[in-house]
Design a protein around this motif. Structure first.
Motif, short mmCIF file in Angstrom:
data_model
loop_
_atom_site.label_atom_id
_atom_site.label_comp_id
_atom_site.label_asym_id
_atom_site.label_seq_id
_atom_site.Cartn_x
_atom_site.Cartn_y
_atom_site.Cartn_z
N GLY A 1 7.51 3.16 -10.08
CA GLY A 1 6.67 2.84 -11.33
C GLY A 1 5.28 2.41 -10.95
O GLY A 1 4.62 1.94 -11.75
N GLY A 2 5.48 2.00 -9.48
CA GLY A 2 4.10 1.27 -8.99
C GLY A 2 3.22 1.91 -7.88
O GLY A 2 3.83 2.63 -7.21
N VAL A 3 2.27 2.23 -8.01
CA VAL A 3 1.33 3.10 -7.18
C VAL A 3 0.06 2.08 -6.69
O VAL A 3 -0.44 1.42 -7.66
N PRO A 4 -0.26 2.25 -5.32
CA PRO A 4 -1.37 1.65 -4.97
C PRO A 4 -2.70 2.47 -5.41
O PRO A 4 -2.80 3.74 -5.57
N VAL A 5 -3.72 1.75 -5.48
CA VAL A 5 -5.14 2.29 -5.58
C VAL A 5 -5.94 1.82 -4.30
O VAL A 5 -5.95 0.71 -4.01
N THR A 6 -6.53 2.92 -3.55
CA THR A 6 -7.07 2.51 -2.38
C THR A 6 -8.49 3.11 -2.29
O THR A 6 -9.10 3.92 -3.26
N ASP A 7 -9.34 2.36 -1.51
CA ASP A 7 -10.70 2.91 -1.28
C ASP A 7 -10.88 2.90 0.52
O ASP A 7 -10.63 1.94 0.96
N ASN B 1 0.92 -1.22 0.20
CA ASN B 1 0.00 -0.08 0.03
C ASN B 1 0.89 1.29 0.10
O ASN B 1 0.53 2.03 0.94
N ALA B 2 1.84 1.11 -0.86
CA ALA B 2 2.76 2.17 -1.10
C ALA B 2 3.40 2.64 -2.32
O ALA B 2 3.60 1.36 -2.87
N PRO B 3 3.71 3.59 -2.92
CA PRO B 3 4.34 3.97 -4.23
C PRO B 3 5.69 3.03 -4.14
O PRO B 3 6.37 3.09 -2.97
N THR B 4 6.09 2.31 -5.21
CA THR B 4 7.18 1.42 -5.27
C THR B 4 8.64 2.47 -5.12
O THR B 4 9.67 1.94 -4.59
#
Length: 190
Positions: free
Chosen positions: A152-158, A125-128
């Motif tokens: 290059g990776g980001v989480p999507v949260t709700d 749950n964090a950007p890489t």
């Protein structure tokens, strides 16, 4: 007895083998589906499905295929607007790939890298890009299967819970990859 032609003998033999084979198959099939006989074996009666106690389950939120595709398309469009050849992957909360878009001319390594970046982002749950800094304190994090600690990776949260990850790979830097991944995540806010 009349002599049969070679063709008739072959046809008759094949028919006989087919009958024997069908009988054997039927016997094996019947035995495979029939319960073993015996006085000690009892089969429980089928009843209604059992419910679990209230509070014993959780509900999770997942992106729809349409939302995942919209996010991936937005990330790819952002990269293409800057003439970058990338691959974009969107994974669900469990790290399963929902959609992957490989842009025209993207390198062969970018496909797996995008998926692994997305998996890493949703897992922590964090950007890489932030997670790559943690490798200095805990270098064995990179040994966790399926992860890639490059920007290059980001989480999507709700409601502050991770529900998906977006990974982009193929641009000359992780900073650019993450910029495009963020553009994909932003498309979900619309």
């Amino acid at each position: 007895m009349k002599n049969l032609s070679r063709r008739a003998r072959i046809t008759t033999g094949a028919a006989a083998l087919a009958v024997v084979g069908a009988a054997a198959f039927g016997t094996v099939s019947a035995n495979a589906s029939a319960p073993a006989a015996g006085p000690a074996q009892s089969v429980p009666a089928a009843g209604p499905a059992q419910s679990v106690a209230q509070g014993a389950t959780t509900t999770s939120t997942h992106l729809t295929i349409d939302a995942a595709t919209r996010a991936a398309r937005a990330a790819l469009d952002a990269a293409e607007a800057e003439h970058q050849r990338v691959t974009v992957a969107v994974v669900d909360r469990n790290g399963n790939t929902i959609v992957t878009l490989r842009g025209d001319g993207a390198g062969p390594q970018s496909y797996e890298s995008a998926e692994r970046k997305a998996f890493t982002a949703v897992s922590w749950n964090a950007p890489t890009s932030e997670l790559s800094g943690r490798l200095q304190q805990t270098p064995n994090l990179k040994d966790i299967p399926g992860t890639l600690f490059l920007g290059g990776g980001v989480p999507v949260t709700d409601r502050n819970a991770p529900i998906a990850g977006i990974g982009v790979a193929g641009a000359p830097s992780g900073t650019l990859d993450e910029k495009y991944a963020r553009a994909g995540a932003a498309a979900l806010d619309r």
